[in-house]
Design an enzyme around this catalytic site. Sequence first.
Site, PDB file in Angstrom:
ATOM      1  N   VAL A  59     -42.768   3.169  17.832  1.00  0.00           N
ATOM      2  CA  VAL A  59     -42.886   3.252  16.373  1.00  0.00           C
ATOM      3  C   VAL A  59     -41.699   4.029  15.798  1.00  0.00           C
ATOM      4  CG1 VAL A  59     -44.317   4.042  14.439  1.00  0.00           C
ATOM      5  CG2 VAL A  59     -45.394   3.002  16.429  1.00  0.00           C
ATOM      6  N   CYS A  60     -41.292   5.098  16.461  1.00  0.00           N
ATOM      7  CA  CYS A  60     -40.152   5.896  15.984  1.00  0.00           C
ATOM      8  C   CYS A  60     -38.874   5.059  15.998  1.00  0.00           C
ATOM      9  CB  CYS A  60     -39.981   7.139  16.845  1.00  0.00           C
ATOM     10  SG  CYS A  60     -41.421   8.234  16.844  1.00  0.00           S
ATOM     11  N   ASP A  61     -38.692   4.286  17.052  1.00  0.00           N
ATOM     12  CA  ASP A  61     -37.561   3.366  17.165  1.00  0.00           C
ATOM     13  C   ASP A  61     -37.576   2.384  15.995  1.00  0.00           C
ATOM     14  OD1 ASP A  61     -35.758   1.763  19.600  1.00  0.00           O
ATOM     15  OD2 ASP A  61     -36.619   0.534  18.007  1.00  0.00           O
TER      16      ASP A  61
END
Length: 166
Positions: A59-61
């Site tokens: 999700v951060c990516d």
Amino acid sequence: MAQITFKENPVTLLGNEVKVGEKAPEFKVLANDLSEVTLADSKGKVRLISVVPSIDTGVCDQQTRRFNEEAASLSNVEILTISVDLPFAQKRWCAAAGIENVQTLSDHRELSFGQAFGVAIKELRLLARAVFVIDSNDEVTYAEYVSEATNHPDYEAAINAAKEAK
């Protein structure tokens, strides 16, 4: 204080929740070259601050890539992604991912940003997922504390808030 879960488990956030209309608190983080970066360094600009637990997770990516893509439509906005990842890891990830429109910054040393914006997760020493827009006068015009750290933020709301900020 914002109520946040991480993988559905409640966590404790350190610091104070930042609210729309407040003056953005000062912070000190590290750039990829280990130089210190503060809020004052971008004074007079609109800032979209994307906060992620760890740049190396799915999700951060995706969140960082999304704001990198949106940067073209946000010509007057500086986009910062802040995590507690080491600056070296952030630099390596950006090079591999082709991220050129977002500045990644590390809060690993002091948790200065995390505590100033109320996103430091006590139990994990990570930052909770959040997005802030700060106008050129250092006023917070948008603040989203994502209630479940593994969920995506409201990209459209954040992007629209950045476009409207002066």
